[in-house]
Scaffold this motif. Structure first.
Motif, PDB file in Angstrom:
ATOM      1  N   ALA A 151       0.825  -1.215   0.000  1.00  0.00           N
ATOM      2  CA  ALA A 151       0.000   0.000   0.000  1.00  0.00           C
ATOM      3  C   ALA A 151       0.853   1.257   0.000  1.00  0.00           C
ATOM      4  N   ALA A 152       2.047   1.164   0.601  1.00  0.00           N
ATOM      5  CA  ALA A 152       2.957   2.317   0.654  1.00  0.00           C
ATOM      6  C   ALA A 152       3.810   2.431  -0.607  1.00  0.00           C
ATOM      7  N   GLY A 153       3.644   1.504  -1.538  1.00  0.00           N
ATOM      8  CA  GLY A 153       4.387   1.578  -2.795  1.00  0.00           C
ATOM      9  C   GLY A 153       5.856   1.220  -2.658  1.00  0.00           C
ATOM     10  N   LEU A 154       6.197   0.429  -1.655  1.00  0.00           N
ATOM     11  CA  LEU A 154       7.587   0.049  -1.433  1.00  0.00           C
ATOM     12  C   LEU A 154       7.859  -1.302  -2.093  1.00  0.00           C
ATOM     13  N   GLU A 155       8.769  -1.329  -3.036  1.00  0.00           N
ATOM     14  CA  GLU A 155       9.128  -2.578  -3.696  1.00  0.00           C
ATOM     15  C   GLU A 155      10.076  -3.384  -2.804  1.00  0.00           C
ATOM     16  N   TYR A 156       9.955  -4.705  -2.883  1.00  0.00           N
ATOM     17  CA  TYR A 156      10.803  -5.587  -2.083  1.00  0.00           C
ATOM     18  C   TYR A 156      10.872  -6.944  -2.776  1.00  0.00           C
ATOM     19  N   ARG A 157      11.815  -7.753  -2.306  1.00  0.00           N
ATOM     20  CA  ARG A 157      11.937  -9.114  -2.810  1.00  0.00           C
ATOM     21  C   ARG A 157      11.808 -10.074  -1.634  1.00  0.00           C
ATOM     22  N   VAL A 158      10.916 -11.045  -1.754  1.00  0.00           N
ATOM     23  CA  VAL A 158      10.825 -12.086  -0.736  1.00  0.00           C
ATOM     24  C   VAL A 158      11.974 -13.056  -0.977  1.00  0.00           C
ATOM     25  N   ASN A 159      12.889 -13.093  -0.015  1.00  0.00           N
ATOM     26  CA  ASN A 159      14.071 -13.948  -0.096  1.00  0.00           C
ATOM     27  C   ASN A 159      13.910 -15.063   0.932  1.00  0.00           C
ATOM     28  N   THR A 160      13.492 -16.234   0.480  1.00  0.00           N
ATOM     29  CA  THR A 160      13.196 -17.323   1.410  1.00  0.00           C
ATOM     30  C   THR A 160      14.446 -17.883   2.073  1.00  0.00           C
ATOM     31  N   ARG A 161      15.632 -17.467   1.623  1.00  0.00           N
ATOM     32  CA  ARG A 161      16.879 -17.908   2.243  1.00  0.00           C
ATOM     33  C   ARG A 161      17.433 -16.874   3.220  1.00  0.00           C
ATOM     34  N   LEU A 162      16.725 -15.790   3.392  1.00  0.00           N
ATOM     35  CA  LEU A 162      17.217 -14.734   4.283  1.00  0.00           C
ATOM     36  C   LEU A 162      17.097 -15.177   5.734  1.00  0.00           C
ATOM     37  N   VAL A 163      18.214 -15.167   6.445  1.00  0.00           N
ATOM     38  CA  VAL A 163      18.229 -15.446   7.880  1.00  0.00           C
ATOM     39  C   VAL A 163      18.978 -14.309   8.561  1.00  0.00           C
ATOM     40  N   ARG A 164      18.941 -14.280   9.873  1.00  0.00           N
ATOM     41  CA  ARG A 164      19.679 -13.285  10.631  1.00  0.00           C
ATOM     42  C   ARG A 164      20.746 -13.992  11.454  1.00  0.00           C
ATOM     43  N   GLY A 165      21.781 -13.255  11.846  1.00  0.00           N
ATOM     44  CA  GLY A 165      22.924 -13.855  12.513  1.00  0.00           C
ATOM     45  C   GLY A 165      22.695 -14.233  13.956  1.00  0.00           C
ATOM     46  N   MET A 166      21.606 -13.753  14.580  1.00  0.00           N
ATOM     47  CA  MET A 166      21.338 -14.060  15.973  1.00  0.00           C
ATOM     48  C   MET A 166      20.196 -15.076  16.064  1.00  0.00           C
ATOM     49  N   ASP A 167      20.233 -15.894  17.119  1.00  0.00           N
ATOM     50  CA  ASP A 167      19.246 -16.955  17.269  1.00  0.00           C
ATOM     51  C   ASP A 167      17.866 -16.458  17.693  1.00  0.00           C
ATOM     52  N   TYR A 168      17.770 -15.226  18.162  1.00  0.00           N
ATOM     53  CA  TYR A 168      16.529 -14.824  18.830  1.00  0.00           C
ATOM     54  C   TYR A 168      15.424 -14.325  17.891  1.00  0.00           C
ATOM     55  N   TYR A 169      15.640 -14.302  16.594  1.00  0.00           N
ATOM     56  CA  TYR A 169      14.628 -13.761  15.684  1.00  0.00           C
ATOM     57  C   TYR A 169      13.495 -14.748  15.428  1.00  0.00           C
ATOM     58  N   ASN A 170      12.281 -14.201  15.172  1.00  0.00           N
ATOM     59  CA  ASN A 170      11.129 -14.995  14.736  1.00  0.00           C
ATOM     60  C   ASN A 170      10.270 -14.110  13.824  1.00  0.00           C
ATOM     61  N   LEU A 171       9.371 -14.733  13.090  1.00  0.00           N
ATOM     62  CA  LEU A 171       8.480 -14.015  12.168  1.00  0.00           C
ATOM     63  C   LEU A 171       9.275 -13.120  11.220  1.00  0.00           C
ATOM     64  N   THR A 172       8.916 -11.845  11.123  1.00  0.00           N
ATOM     65  CA  THR A 172       9.488 -10.958  10.115  1.00  0.00           C
ATOM     66  C   THR A 172      10.986 -10.765  10.283  1.00  0.00           C
TER      67      THR A 172
END
Length: 436
Positions: A258-279
């Motif tokens: 709705a805000a007109g922001l383009e993005y790519r869904v990267n199903t391999r994207l992870v974060r370096g810390m163990d504590y992340y969940n969801l987005t």
């Protein structure tokens, strides 16, 4: 003569503009402009500033980041306090310290908080372009908010910051997005990953084999080209997400769409810390070689409870300041000048008392003034005035001061006539100079 002492490798000085240096590190003028922009943008979104200690208990990062992470295993600057034997660490990131502070001070008692901090972090790794052992990070956190609306707000706020800095999303920086789901979904995915990688054990490098049973998700983040095929064919976490996790992810995407922001869904994207969940999300660029990530973050709903607090949701992001400023320099983006509005030329020592009293009145009225110090003839002082970048020179000549006046010269318009201003009514003409 004694040997010159130098800064620790990978820990750099931020110097004033005009000081010659051989590297491309940003000067303090660029740095200050960035911090001023951050304060302006985050203030408009209602985020409050806080500061936490640089030194924290080592256990905070072991519990918060996970024992089997590169940061904890290889990169932390840890030591034992010689006074009391405490195990301490120079903070390698900001989130754990912020969460510790919120728990210790029961800061969420009266409701959720939107917070930000900026400061130095420390990781013992090989220094390279845009990556240092002491680096500075902007960290933004929203604590106590469970919904996808705040996830999306974080991402849109970063876009606002890019725009204020002159960066164009989609061209200079791009958004990549993923969902890590919830712990039980990740456990099912983890089991599938282990089975998959066990079937290709002969392809795994030593680092991947070490992580196979402790943190297989991190294998997906490998940069080893020989492992890319097996990683690409690995089970995708998004295929293990339940209805609630998918609904949360879809809601975030709906706001961004709705805000007109383009993005790519990267199903391999992870974060370096163990504590992340969801987005989870990253802003990346092609302008800095292999150091492509300039900002990364996501949701970490379990960390507050993991560190001993009452369960509360949270989402945030971190931004490496050196890397971002390097990007701005590489792109040659314009940076507002912080030059003074006025340079005060004082040819005679006899005029100094009157001149300084006048300059204090100008500064009190909001005019930025750089005073010539250390004497020098008129030619030398005008050379300094021109080099300062100031728009005007105020000339406190003996004749002018004797008449109760000061001369004003436009340094940027040679055709403009020099004029006299009355010293007895500084307030009357200070506003004109401030707004010029």
């Amino acid at each position: 003569m004694a040997d010159i002492l130098r800064a620790v490798k990978g820990m750099n000085d931020i110097l004033p503009s005009g000081v010659p240096r051989t590297d491309k590190l940003p000067d303090s003028q660029l740095w200050q402009w960035f911090e001023d922009t951050v304060r302006s943008v985050l203030g408009r979104y209602g985020y409050q500033n806080l500061l936490t200690p640089i030194v924290e208990p080592t256990a905070l990062f072991v519990r918060g980041l996970g024992e089997v992470t590169d940061i904890v295993e290889k990169e932390m600057y840890s030591f034992v306090d010689s006074m009391n034997g405490d195990k301490l660490t120079l903070r390698p990131e900001a989130t754990a310290g912020i969460v510790r502070a919120m728990i210790e001070h029961n800061a969420l008692y009266n409701g959720p908080l939107r917070l930000w901090t900026v400061g130095p972090m420390f990781r013992h790794e090989r220094p390279q372009k845009g990556r240092y052992r002491q680096f500075h990070q902007l960290d933004v956190e929203a604590l106590g908010y469970p919904g996808p609306d705040v996830d999306a707000e974080m991402i849109l706020m970063a876009r606002t910051l890019w725009r204020e800095l002159g960066l164009v999303e989609g061209r200079h920086v791009r958004l990549e997005l993923n969902s890590l789901g919830q712990p039980e979904e990740r456990r099912a995915h983890r089991e599938a990953l282990v089975r998959h990688f066990e079937q290709h054990a002969d392809t795994l490098d030593a680092d991947a084999k070490r992580r196979l049973h402790s943190n297989p998700l991190r294998i997906l983040d490998t940069k080893n080209p020989h492992m890319q095929a097996v990683v690409e064919n690995a089970p995708r976490l998004i295929d293990f997400l339940g209805a609630e996790s998918l609904a949360h992810f879809d809601a975030v995407r709906g706001v961004l769409d709705a805000a007109g922001l383009e993005y790519r869904v990267n199903t391999r994207l992870v974060r370096g810390m163990d504590y992340y969940n969801l987005t989870v999300f990253e802003w990346v660029t092609d302008q800095l070689g292999s150091q492509g990530t300039v900002c990364g973050g996501g949701r970490y709903d379990g960390l507050i409870e993991q560190l001993g607090g009452k369960p509360a949701p949270a989402v945030g992001f971190g931004l490496g300041i050196e890397r971002l400023l390097l990007l701005i320099q590489e792109l040659g983006l314009p940076v507002p000048s912080r030059a003074p509005q006025i340079y005060a030329v004082i040819p005679s020592p006899a005029a100094v008392p009157k001149a300084m009293a006048t300059l204090e009145s100008l500064r009190a009225a909001g005019v930025s003034v750089l005073m010539n110090a250390g004497g020098g003839n008129m030619k030398a002082q005008f050379k300094r005035a021109d080099a300062s970048g100031a728009r005007y020179a105020l000339i406190f000549g003996d004749d002018e001061v004797a008449r109760g006046e000061v001369a004003l010269k436009d340094l940027r318009d040679p055709a403009a006539a020099q004029r006299s201003l009355p010293l007895g009514s500084v307030a009357a003409w200070a506003a004109d100079l401030r707004n010029a």
